[in-house]
Design a protein around this motif. Structure first.
Motif, short mmCIF file in Angstrom:
data_model
loop_
_atom_site.label_atom_id
_atom_site.label_comp_id
_atom_site.label_asym_id
_atom_site.label_seq_id
_atom_site.Cartn_x
_atom_site.Cartn_y
_atom_site.Cartn_z
N VAL A 7 68.07 39.07 43.26
CA VAL A 7 68.81 39.58 44.42
C VAL A 7 68.01 39.23 45.66
N ARG A 8 68.69 38.70 46.67
CA ARG A 8 67.97 38.28 47.88
C ARG A 8 67.46 39.48 48.68
N ASP A 9 68.31 40.49 48.84
CA ASP A 9 67.93 41.66 49.65
C ASP A 9 68.30 42.92 48.87
N LEU A 10 67.29 43.72 48.54
CA LEU A 10 67.51 44.96 47.80
C LEU A 10 66.96 46.15 48.59
N SER A 11 67.02 46.05 49.92
CA SER A 11 66.51 47.14 50.77
C SER A 11 67.51 48.26 50.94
N ASN A 12 68.78 48.02 50.63
CA ASN A 12 69.79 49.08 50.77
C ASN A 12 69.56 50.14 49.70
N PRO A 13 69.38 51.42 50.09
CA PRO A 13 69.13 52.47 49.07
C PRO A 13 70.28 52.64 48.09
N ALA A 14 71.52 52.41 48.55
CA ALA A 14 72.67 52.55 47.64
C ALA A 14 72.63 51.50 46.54
N HIS A 15 72.30 50.26 46.90
CA HIS A 15 72.21 49.20 45.89
C HIS A 15 71.05 49.47 44.92
N LYS A 16 69.92 49.91 45.46
CA LYS A 16 68.76 50.19 44.62
C LYS A 16 69.06 51.34 43.65
N PHE A 17 69.82 52.34 44.11
CA PHE A 17 70.17 53.48 43.25
C PHE A 17 71.07 53.03 42.11
N LYS A 18 72.05 52.16 42.39
CA LYS A 18 72.94 51.68 41.33
C LYS A 18 72.19 50.87 40.30
N VAL A 19 71.30 50.01 40.75
CA VAL A 19 70.52 49.19 39.82
C VAL A 19 69.65 50.07 38.92
N ASP A 20 69.06 51.09 39.50
CA ASP A 20 68.14 51.96 38.76
C ASP A 20 68.89 52.87 37.79
N MET A 21 69.89 53.61 38.28
CA MET A 21 70.57 54.61 37.46
C MET A 21 71.37 53.99 36.33
N ASN A 22 72.03 52.87 36.56
CA ASN A 22 72.81 52.24 35.49
C ASN A 22 71.90 51.73 34.37
N ALA A 23 70.73 51.22 34.73
CA ALA A 23 69.79 50.78 33.70
C ALA A 23 69.32 51.96 32.85
N GLN A 24 69.12 53.12 33.47
CA GLN A 24 68.69 54.29 32.70
C GLN A 24 69.83 54.85 31.86
N GLN A 25 71.05 54.86 32.40
CA GLN A 25 72.18 55.41 31.66
C GLN A 25 72.56 54.54 30.46
N TYR A 26 72.39 53.23 30.57
CA TYR A 26 72.67 52.34 29.44
C TYR A 26 71.48 52.23 28.50
N HIS A 27 70.38 52.93 28.79
CA HIS A 27 69.17 52.91 27.95
C HIS A 27 68.62 51.50 27.81
N LEU A 28 68.49 50.83 28.95
CA LEU A 28 67.91 49.50 28.99
C LEU A 28 66.44 49.60 29.39
N THR A 29 65.66 48.64 28.97
CA THR A 29 64.25 48.55 29.36
C THR A 29 64.07 47.33 30.25
N GLY A 30 62.97 47.33 30.99
CA GLY A 30 62.70 46.23 31.91
C GLY A 30 62.05 46.73 33.17
N CYS A 31 62.17 45.94 34.23
CA CYS A 31 61.58 46.33 35.51
C CYS A 31 62.27 45.59 36.63
N THR A 32 62.04 46.09 37.85
CA THR A 32 62.55 45.47 39.08
C THR A 32 61.36 45.20 39.98
N ILE A 33 61.20 43.93 40.41
CA ILE A 33 60.12 43.53 41.31
C ILE A 33 60.71 43.35 42.70
N LEU A 34 60.21 44.10 43.68
CA LEU A 34 60.70 44.04 45.06
C LEU A 34 59.71 43.21 45.87
#
Length: 676
Positions: free
Chosen positions: A544-571
Motif C-alpha cells: 500500500v502506498r499510503d497507510l496513514s489514514n487511521p480508518a484504513h489502518k483499522f480495517k487492515v488490522d481488525m480484519n486480520a485478527q477476526q479472520y485469525h491470520l498471522t503476519g505483520c504490517t511494515i509502515l
C-alpha cells in the motif's frame, strides 16, 4: 485521576529520556504517543497495546518505567493535598472552638500547663546557662510570671483594702474558707464581694496547678537543670535580681571568666553566608579515600567485582580549539557540493536508463555472504569416498570415453526411488458428504421417528415397559375420561391442567439441556472460522502506498485478527508492506478486502489535499505475491513502524522472509522510474 498540564510538561523530558534509553535514539513519534496515552489516563495494559505497534517487544519495559513515574507524580500530589488539608483543619480548629465562635486571645502562663505539656517545659531544654545557673528560656518564663503576679496585685489593691493579696494563693484560700465565704452559698453579694470571690477562686486554681507542677518536677528531676532553679522560681523577687546579665570579666589572656576566675565557654557565632555554610558542610562531610587492599593473596576475592567508588568528575569550562568552526564550514560546503554533483549524475543516469539497475543492485542481498560456494557439492559428496574432488581418477588409456574409478553406491543395478506423498495432500481420502434436498431430509426424519415409535410399542407389548398414561387435554377431556369428568368437572380440569403444565416443563427442560453454553458457542464459531493449515499455508503480500489514514489502518488490522491470520504490517513512507498467512477461505476474503472493498483513494476527513500534487489514483493497494508455504513464518499479527529500509529488512529477517521486502521495494523503484 488524570495529570494536570503542568505535570504533563514535567513528565515529557522523562519520557524522552527513557525513549532514548530503550531505542538507542530519540523518537518523537513514541514520545507523542506515550504522552497522549498518559493525558487520556489510560490503563497500563491499554498503553502497552497502543505502543506495541511502535516499540514491538520493547513496549512492556517502556510502559513499566512510564507507569512508575506517573504513579510517583500522583502519589506526591496526593501527599501534598492531604498535608494542605490537614494544615487547614488544624488552623481552623485552633481559631474556632467547639461552640463555633472565635475564642478570646489570652496570654499563656506557667499555671496553664497540663500534664502533657510538662514534658515540654522549656527548663528541660539544654541551652547555655548564665552565672546564676539559669537558661535563657527559664529567665523569660519567670519574668513573664512575675509581671503577671504584679499586675494582679495592683488590681486587687485598687479594689480596696478588704481584698487579700493574690500572691499567697494558699493563705487566701484558707482565710476565705475560715471566714465561711463561698460564691454559691452567699445570698446577697455586692460588686466588691463578687470581685473578691473571683480572686479567691483564681488563687485556688493557681495553687492547685502549682502543686501539680511541683509534684511532676519532683517525680522528673531532669526537667530542671538544678535545685537552685526551682528555688528561684518559688521566689520571684530574688529571681529578678539574679536574672540580670552578668558582668563581662576578662583575664590577662583575654579569655572570658566568671567571678571565681574559671574560664567560660561562650556560644560561637554561626556563619550566615551561604558560601561559609557550604564550606563548613564540605569540611564536615569530607570523605577520605578508601585504602586499596592487596587482593593478590586473597583466595576469596572475586575479580569480576569492580572496586572503588564512582566519583563524579568536576565540571569545568571547555573551550573550542582554534579553527574548529572553520573546518565545520568547509565540511558543510563540501557536502553541499557533493549533493549538487550527485543530483547532476542522477539526472544523467535517468536519461541513460541506468538508474533503475543501480538502485536495484543496491537493495539486492549479498549472495556471497549468504550462500558461499562449497568445496564439494552435496550431490557429489554422497558418492565420493573422501568427499573431495581429488578422488576422481580418469583413465584415458583405452582411447574411449573417460572411465571413472569406483565410487560409493554406484552399481550396475537400476534403483527405483520410493514414491512419497506430496505434503499438500491429505493422508486419507475424505469422502464427499451427501447433500440432500429439503424433501429428502423430511422423509428421512419421518422414517427414523416411525422406527423409534414402532420399537417402543413392541417393548410395551412384550411387557418390558409400562404403557404411557393417556395424553389428556382440554379438547379431548370428555372423550378420554367420560363419566369421571361428569362427576367432578372442577377436579378433573385441575388434574388435566397440571398434566399439561408438567409436559410443558419437561419440554423446556429438554430444550435447555440441548442448548449450548457460552464457551461451546464460542468454540463452534471458532471452529467455522479457523481453518486447518497442517497441509499448507496460503500467503499473500500486499503493498500500500499510503497507510496513514487511521480508518484504513483499522480495517487492515481488525480484519486480520477476526479472520485469525498471522503476519505483520511494515509502515515506511510509500512502501507499506502487508503480509498475511492463513487458510484459503480467510485469505480469499482478506484479498477481496484489500483489493476491492477498501477505498484507498479516500483521505482522512478534514484533511486538505493539493490537487496539483495528489490525485485519487496515487494511493492504491497492489498484490505483490501470492502462494503457499509448508509452515507459518509468523506466530501472531502485529504492526511495526520503521524509520529506515535497513530496520524493515532486519525485522523481516528474524522470520526468514526478508525477500518479501526486497520484492516490494524493487517494484516501487521501478514504478517511480517509469513515472519519471
Amino acid at each position: 485521576m488524570a495529570l494536570s498540564r503542568q505535570e504533563l510538561d514535567e513528565l515529557r523530558p522523562y519520557v524522552s529520556s527513557i525513549t532514548s534509553d530503550v531505542l538507542g535514539f530519540p523518537e518523537t513519534a513514541v514520545v507523542s504517543a506515550a504522552m497522549d496515552c498518559v493525558s487520556k489516563n489510560l490503563e497500563k495494559e491499554k498503553i502497552a497495546l497502543h505502543l506495541r505497534t511502535l516499540l514491538d517487544d520493547l513496549a512492556p519495559s517502556f510502559v513499566d518505567k512510564l507507569s512508575d513515574k506517573v504513579e510517583q507524580i500522583k502519589q506526591s500530589r496526593t501527599a501534598g493535598e492531604s498535608t494542605g488539608r490537614k494544615r487547614k483543619r488544624e488552623g481552623f480548629s485552633e481559631a474556632v472552638g467547639d461552640s463555633g465562635k472565635e475564642p478570646k486571645k489570652r496570654l499563656r502562663t506557667r499555671f496553664d500547663l497540663n500534664d502533657e505539656d510538662i514534658s515540654n517545659v522549656p527548663y528541660a531544654v539544654e541551652e547555655p546557662v548564665n552565672a546564676a545557673g539559669l537558661t535563657r528560656s527559664q529567665i523569660d518564663d519567670v519574668m513573664e510570671t512575675t509581671m503577671k503576679q504584679i499586675e494582679a496585685r495592683k488590681q486587687q489593691l485598687q479594689i480596696g483594702t478588704g481584698v487579700p493579696s493574690v500572691v499567697g494563693g494558699g493563705n487566701v484560700l484558707q482565710s476565705a474558707t475560715s471566714a465561711g465565704m463561698h460564691p454559691i452559698s452567699t445570698p446577697a453579694i455586692s460588686h466588691r464581694d463578687a470581685l473578691m470571690q473571683e480572686a479567691v477562686e483564681k488563687a485556688r486554681k493557681a495553687a492547685e496547678l502549682n502543686a501539680k507542677i511541683q509534684q511532676t518536677l519532683a517525680a522528673k528531676p531532669s526537667l530542671l537543670s538544678n535545685l537552685g532553679a526551682a528555688k528561684l522560681i518559688s521566689d520571684p523577687e530574688k529571681l529578678l535580681e539574679q536574672a540580670k546579665p552578668a558582668p563581662l570579666i576578662l583575664d590577662d589572656k583575654g579569655r572570658t571568666v566568671d567571678e571565681s576566675g574559671k574560664a567560660i565557654q561562650l556560644t560561637r557565632r554561626i556563619p550566615t553566608l551561604k558560601a561559609n555554610i557550604r564550606a563548613k558542610k564540605q569540611e564536615l562531610f569530607k570523605m577520605e579515600k578508601p585504602k586499596v587492599e592487596d587482593t593478590s593473596q586473597n583466595p576469596y576475592y572475586d575479580l569480576r567485582v569492580r572496586g572503588g567508588f564512582h566519583v563524579r568528575s568536576k565540571r569545568s569550562f571547555t573551550f573550542h580549539e582554534k579553527g574548529k568552526f572553520e573546518q565545520l564550514a568547509q565540511k558543510l560546503r563540501a557536502k553541499a557540493q557533493l549533493e549538487k554533483l550527485q543530483s547532476e549524475i542522477s539526472s544523467v543516469s535517468k536519461k541513460s536508463s541506468i538508474s533503475t539497475a543501480t538502485r536495484l543492485a543496491l537493495i539486492a542481498p549479498n549472495q556471497e555472504d549468504d550462500d558461499p560456494i562449497p568445496d564439494v557439492e552435496w550431490w557429489d559428496a554422497v558418492i565420493l569416498p573422501n568427499e573431495t574432488y581429488a578422488d576422481i581418477v580418469i583413465n584415458i588409456t583405452d582411447g574411449r570415453d573417460p572411465i571413472s574409478t569406483k565410487y560409493r553406491g554406484i552399481t550396475n543395478l537400476i534403483e527405483h526411488p520410493i514414491q512419497r506423498r506430496p505434503p499438500a495432500e491429505p493422508r486419507r481420502v475424505v469422502p464427499l458428504p451427501i447433500i440432500m434436498t429439503k424433501k429428502e431430509r423430511k422423509k428421512l426424519r419421518s422414517q427414523r421417528r416411525r422406527d423409534v415409535e414402532k420399537e417402543k410399542q413392541e417393548k410395551i407389548q412384550l411387557g418390558l415397559e409400562p404403557p404411557p398414561p393417556p395424553k389428556v387435554k382440554i379438547s379431548n377431556l370428555m372423550r378420554v375420561l367420560g363419566n369421571e369428568a361428569i362427576q367432578d368437572p372442577t377436579k378433573i380440569e385441575a388434574h388435566v391442567r397440571a398434566q399439561m403444565a408438567e409436559r410443558q416443563r419437561k419440554h423446556e427442560e429438554a430444550n435447555a439441556a440441548r442448548k449450548l453454553t457460552k464457551d461451546e458457542r464460542k468454540a463452534k464459531v471458532l471452529k467455522k472460522i479457523i481453518e486447518d493449515t497442517s497441509l499448507g499455508v496460503h500467503v499473500a503480500v500486499f503493498r500500500v502506498r499510503d497507510l496513514s489514514n487511521p480508518a484504513h489502518k483499522f480495517k487492515v488490522d481488525m480484519n486480520a485478527q477476526q479472520y485469525h491470520l498471522t503476519g505483520c504490517t511494515i509502515l515506511f513512507k510509500d512502501v507499506n508492506l502487508v503480509i498475511v498467512e492463513g487458510g484459503p477461505k480467510a485469505l480469499k476474503k482478506y484479498k477481496k478486502l484489500m483489493l476491492h472493498r477498501v477505498k484507498w483513494e479516500q483521505q482522512k476527513k478534514g484533511r486538505a489535499r493539493d490537487s496539483d500534487k495528489q490525485s485519487s489514483e496515487e494511493n492504491k493497494c497492489d498484490l505483490v505475491w501470492e502462494g503457499t508455504n509448508k509452515e507459518r513464518s509468523f506466530i501472531d499479527w502485529k504492526i511495526k513502524q520503521v524509520a529506515a529500509e535497513v530496520f524493515a529488512r532486519d525485522h523481516l529477517r528474524k522470520y526468514g522472509v526478508e525477500h518479501y521486502w526486497d520484492l516490494a521495494l524493487s517494484r516501487s523503484i521501478v514504478e517511480e522510474d517509469d513515472k519519471e
